[in-house]
Scaffold this active site. Structure first.
Site, PDB file in Angstrom:
ATOM      1  N   LYS A  22     -64.887  -2.153 -24.046  1.00  0.00           N
ATOM      2  CA  LYS A  22     -65.136  -1.295 -22.870  1.00  0.00           C
ATOM      3  C   LYS A  22     -65.516   0.120 -23.308  1.00  0.00           C
ATOM      4  O   LYS A  22     -66.508   0.681 -22.839  1.00  0.00           O
ATOM      5  CB  LYS A  22     -63.889  -1.226 -21.993  1.00  0.00           C
ATOM      6  N   ASN A  23     -64.737   0.688 -24.227  1.00  0.00           N
ATOM      7  CA  ASN A  23     -64.943   2.104 -24.557  1.00  0.00           C
ATOM      8  C   ASN A  23     -66.168   2.350 -25.430  1.00  0.00           C
ATOM      9  O   ASN A  23     -66.614   3.492 -25.545  1.00  0.00           O
ATOM     10  CB  ASN A  23     -63.673   2.693 -25.167  1.00  0.00           C
ATOM     11  N   CYS A 117     -58.102   7.255 -15.461  1.00  0.00           N
ATOM     12  CA  CYS A 117     -56.646   7.058 -15.487  1.00  0.00           C
ATOM     13  C   CYS A 117     -55.943   8.413 -15.405  1.00  0.00           C
ATOM     14  O   CYS A 117     -56.356   9.384 -16.030  1.00  0.00           O
ATOM     15  CB  CYS A 117     -56.225   6.370 -16.775  1.00  0.00           C
ATOM     16  N   ARG A 122     -56.612  16.071 -18.300  1.00  0.00           N
ATOM     17  CA  ARG A 122     -57.689  15.482 -19.129  1.00  0.00           C
ATOM     18  C   ARG A 122     -58.818  16.511 -19.191  1.00  0.00           C
ATOM     19  O   ARG A 122     -59.808  16.435 -18.512  1.00  0.00           O
ATOM     20  CB  ARG A 122     -58.135  14.139 -18.551  1.00  0.00           C
ATOM     21  N   ASP A 305     -53.853   3.539 -26.363  1.00  0.00           N
ATOM     22  CA  ASP A 305     -54.210   2.553 -25.328  1.00  0.00           C
ATOM     23  C   ASP A 305     -53.450   1.246 -25.490  1.00  0.00           C
ATOM     24  O   ASP A 305     -53.589   0.348 -24.670  1.00  0.00           O
ATOM     25  CB  ASP A 305     -55.713   2.285 -25.341  1.00  0.00           C
ATOM     26  N   ARG A 397     -60.758  -2.885 -13.984  1.00  0.00           N
ATOM     27  CA  ARG A 397     -61.720  -1.922 -14.559  1.00  0.00           C
ATOM     28  C   ARG A 397     -61.997  -2.243 -16.024  1.00  0.00           C
ATOM     29  O   ARG A 397     -63.064  -1.971 -16.545  1.00  0.00           O
ATOM     30  CB  ARG A 397     -61.140  -0.505 -14.502  1.00  0.00           C
TER      31      ARG A 397
HETATM   32  C1  EPZ Z   1     -60.742   8.111 -24.562  1.00  0.00           C
HETATM   33  O1  EPZ Z   1     -60.385   9.022 -23.541  1.00  0.00           O
HETATM   34  C2  EPZ Z   1     -60.518   6.732 -23.994  1.00  0.00           C
HETATM   35  N1  EPZ Z   1     -61.395   6.518 -22.845  1.00  0.00           N
HETATM   36  C3  EPZ Z   1     -59.063   6.566 -23.571  1.00  0.00           C
HETATM   37  O2  EPZ Z   1     -58.898   5.201 -23.210  1.00  0.00           O
HETATM   38  C4  EPZ Z   1     -58.157   6.847 -24.765  1.00  0.00           C
HETATM   39  O3  EPZ Z   1     -56.816   6.870 -24.315  1.00  0.00           O
HETATM   40  C5  EPZ Z   1     -58.498   8.175 -25.422  1.00  0.00           C
HETATM   41  O4  EPZ Z   1     -59.900   8.259 -25.718  1.00  0.00           O
HETATM   42  C6  EPZ Z   1     -57.746   8.376 -26.724  1.00  0.00           C
HETATM   43  O5  EPZ Z   1     -58.074   7.331 -27.622  1.00  0.00           O
HETATM   44  C7  EPZ Z   1     -62.671   6.132 -23.098  1.00  0.00           C
HETATM   45  O6  EPZ Z   1     -63.072   5.952 -24.235  1.00  0.00           O
HETATM   46  C8  EPZ Z   1     -63.540   5.932 -21.887  1.00  0.00           C
HETATM   47  P1  EPZ Z   1     -59.625  12.185 -25.780  1.00  0.00           P
HETATM   48  P2  EPZ Z   1     -60.767  10.589 -23.717  1.00  0.00           P
HETATM   49  O7  EPZ Z   1     -60.680  13.181 -25.453  1.00  0.00           O
HETATM   50  O8  EPZ Z   1     -62.023  10.725 -24.445  1.00  0.00           O
HETATM   51  C9  EPZ Z   1     -57.121  16.219 -25.448  1.00  0.00           C
HETATM   52  C10 EPZ Z   1     -58.451   3.343 -21.862  1.00  0.00           C
HETATM   53  O9  EPZ Z   1     -57.325   2.921 -21.618  1.00  0.00           O
HETATM   54  N2  EPZ Z   1     -58.422  16.848 -25.134  1.00  0.00           N
HETATM   55  O10 EPZ Z   1     -59.648  11.507 -27.116  1.00  0.00           O
HETATM   56  O11 EPZ Z   1     -60.600  11.224 -22.388  1.00  0.00           O
HETATM   57  C11 EPZ Z   1     -56.648  15.302 -24.334  1.00  0.00           C
HETATM   58  O12 EPZ Z   1     -55.939  16.045 -23.350  1.00  0.00           O
HETATM   59  C12 EPZ Z   1     -58.689   4.824 -21.833  1.00  0.00           C
HETATM   60  O13 EPZ Z   1     -59.433   2.651 -22.229  1.00  0.00           O
HETATM   61  C13 EPZ Z   1     -58.490  18.222 -25.029  1.00  0.00           C
HETATM   62  O14 EPZ Z   1     -57.494  18.918 -25.185  1.00  0.00           O
HETATM   63  O15 EPZ Z   1     -59.562  11.065 -24.665  1.00  0.00           O
HETATM   64  C14 EPZ Z   1     -55.766  14.332 -25.067  1.00  0.00           C
HETATM   65  O16 EPZ Z   1     -54.486  14.935 -25.235  1.00  0.00           O
HETATM   66  C15 EPZ Z   1     -57.537   5.567 -21.197  1.00  0.00           C
HETATM   67  N3  EPZ Z   1     -59.694  18.794 -24.734  1.00  0.00           N
HETATM   68  C16 EPZ Z   1     -56.432  14.206 -26.443  1.00  0.00           C
HETATM   69  O17 EPZ Z   1     -57.296  15.331 -26.566  1.00  0.00           O
HETATM   70  C17 EPZ Z   1     -60.837  18.056 -24.545  1.00  0.00           C
HETATM   71  O18 EPZ Z   1     -61.910  18.646 -24.299  1.00  0.00           O
HETATM   72  C18 EPZ Z   1     -57.252  12.940 -26.610  1.00  0.00           C
HETATM   73  O19 EPZ Z   1     -58.207  12.902 -25.577  1.00  0.00           O
HETATM   74  C19 EPZ Z   1     -60.743  16.655 -24.660  1.00  0.00           C
HETATM   75  C20 EPZ Z   1     -59.534  16.070 -24.951  1.00  0.00           C
END
Ligand code: EPZ
Length: 426
Positions: A22-23, A117, A122, A305, A397
């Site tokens: 998916k991702n 989610c 986020r 995840d 989803r």
């Molecule tokens: C991706 O979300 C995935 N979604 C999430 O999977 C997954 O939990 C996450 O990566 C971590 O592996 C998709 O790929 C569509 P991040 P993303 O940016 O990109 C902080 C699922 O279940 N952060 O890696 O939104 C954030 O708050 C979903 O398939 C900032 O601070 O996650 C978090 O603490 C749920 N500033 C950490 O980084 C930013 O600009 C990781 O977030 C961006 C993120």
């Protein structure tokens, strides 16, 4: 509203096929926007998030042709309007990738602030930091974020946080920028590598994906391509945990075992037998589940995840386990639902302390988000009695045909309407 009803206690036995990731799919489909020709994407999971992303591209003017259940052909050459409409975008976090793709192609993007989610804040600050280094400015009005640049020029970006989304978005925005872009402290997830391989198959010049330093030399044109998406690491991990929870014997096929290493290691620590083959893993558990500690980390650490799913398993382990959610602020909302089934868990901020219990009892529960929903199903499969899982739209989803796949493994599981008429599989 639809529910999933599970009569627990059956051991999962047999083979299950894992679908495309998916991702990876929700990053690659926006990546098609950057192409000057038709892209054929294979092994794409038939799930809501993918269909939503394809619909958004269609709304922008792309020609989207579904060849079969797992293959899409997309012609982006008719996209003229770099605007992603609010009504669809707000449902999905991955819609933020449209910013990077539209910016990379048109030097301008107007995208509704994404949904997805709900487990804490986020933010998009790292995405916007990256766009800024490339020469783009952004503004927010009416729930729409506008990012634009006179010209995109490569630059050196050091991410403050390891962010999958920011890494994806900066790759998308920089593949056609003038000059070299370097992303330091980049995310290393398998879907980042898959996106880079997809873009390179179109003529991009991306090196280092899968490491924490990614180098992108901008190119003028990206051609159409034909590309097959990697298997879903998290779907595979979910079935591995489900097999362990029911004390079953399941062969999980169409996997990349390297992507599962941290999950395999944790299950072995718990006393689960995991045998690895060329493109499959076999999961068996007939003894006691041992307690253990889990800390979620960016890849190659234990995936966040998979946190709700492994926590559901630990509720049945033989002692006290500690789960530390080190990636997200608040990814324990599902714990209250597990406690309805008799789980003994206490949460303090990012730490959950799980006391193993002899058995879980079926109950009415809610899927609070995608992976939490999977955890409810895992708990229900292992529980005694009947469990009703509501809000299953979250689960649909991200998991292709989860009811059908579990039924083939011997689970007593059905999708029902609120008025209890059984929905027959398509
Ligand atoms: C991706 O979300 C995935 N979604 C999430 O999977 C997954 O939990 C996450 O990566 C971590 O592996 C998709 O790929 C569509 P991040 P993303 O940016 O990109 C902080 C699922 O279940 N952060 O890696 O939104 C954030 O708050 C979903 O398939 C900032 O601070 O996650 C978090 O603490 C749920 N500033 C950490 O980084 C930013 O600009 C990781 O977030 C961006 C993120």
């Amino acid at each position: 509203m639809e529910k999933i009803v599970v009569n627990g206690g059956n051991k999962l036995i047999g083979n299950v096929q894992i679908s495309g990731a998916k991702n990876a799919a929700v990053a690659i489909i926006p990546g098609v926007i950057l192409s000057d020709g038709i892209c054929r994407i294979e092994n794409i999971p038939n799930i809501m998030d993918v269909n939503l992303m394809a619909t958004i591209l269609h709304q922008m003017g792309a020609k989207v042709n579904r060849i079969n259940k797992s293959t899409l052909e997309i012609d982006p050459t008719y996209i003229r309007n770099p605007v992603a409409k609010y009504d669809l975008v707000r449902h999905m976090r991955a819609s933020s990738y449209l910013m990077g793709a539209l910016l990379g192609k048109f030097s301008r993007a107007e995208v509704a602030l994404p949904g997805g989610c709900d487990f804490g804040v986020r933010p998009l600050d790292q995405h916007l930091k990256g766009f800024g280094v490339l020469g783009a400015e952004h503004s927010v009005a009416g729930g729409i974020i506008t990012v634009k640049a006179d010209k995109l020029t490569g630059g050196h970006i050091y991410l403050d946080v390891v962010s999958v989304g920011a890494t994806v978005n900066i790759i998308l925005a920089s593949v056609k920028a003038e000059g070299r872009t370097i992303i330091e402290n980049a995310a290393k997830e398998p879907h980042i590598v898959d996106l880079a391989n997809f873009l390179n198959s179109m003529g991009a010049d991306i090196k280092g994906a899968g490491t924490d330093v990614i180098k992108i030399n901008g190119v003028k044109h990206l051609t159409g391509t034909s590309y097959s998406i990697i298997p879903d690491q998290i779907e595979a991990g979910t079935y591995m945990v489900a097999a362990a929870a029911t004390g079953g014997d399941v062969v999980i096929q169409n996997v990349i075992t390297k992507h599962l290493e941290s999950i395999t290691a944790k299950l072995r620590e718990m006393g689960v037998q995991v045998d690895e083959y060329e493109d499959s893993v076999r999961i068996r558990r007939d003894g006691v589940l041992h307690r253990c500690n889990v800390k979620t980390m960016p890849h190659p650490g234990f995936p966040t995840d998979m946190q709700p799913q492994i926590a559901a398993l630990l509720t049945l382990a033989d002692g006290t386990s500690i789960v530390n959610e080190a990636v997200w602020d608040n990814r324990f909302r599902y714990v209250e639902e597990l406690k309805r089934m008799g789980a003994d868990i206490s949460v303090d901020g990012k730490i959950a302390v799980i006391q193993g219990v002899k058995e879980l009892l079926g109950a009415p529960v809610k899927a609070t988000d995608l992976r939490a929903g999977a955890a409810m199903i895992i708990a229900a499969l292992a529980a005694k009695g009947t469990t009703y899982v509501e809000d299953i739209q979250h689960i649909e989803r991200g998991y292709e045909e989860i009811v059908e796949k579990l039924t083939l493994l011997g689970a007593d599981i059905k999708r029902v309407y609120a008025n209890d008429s059984v929905i027959q599989p398509a």
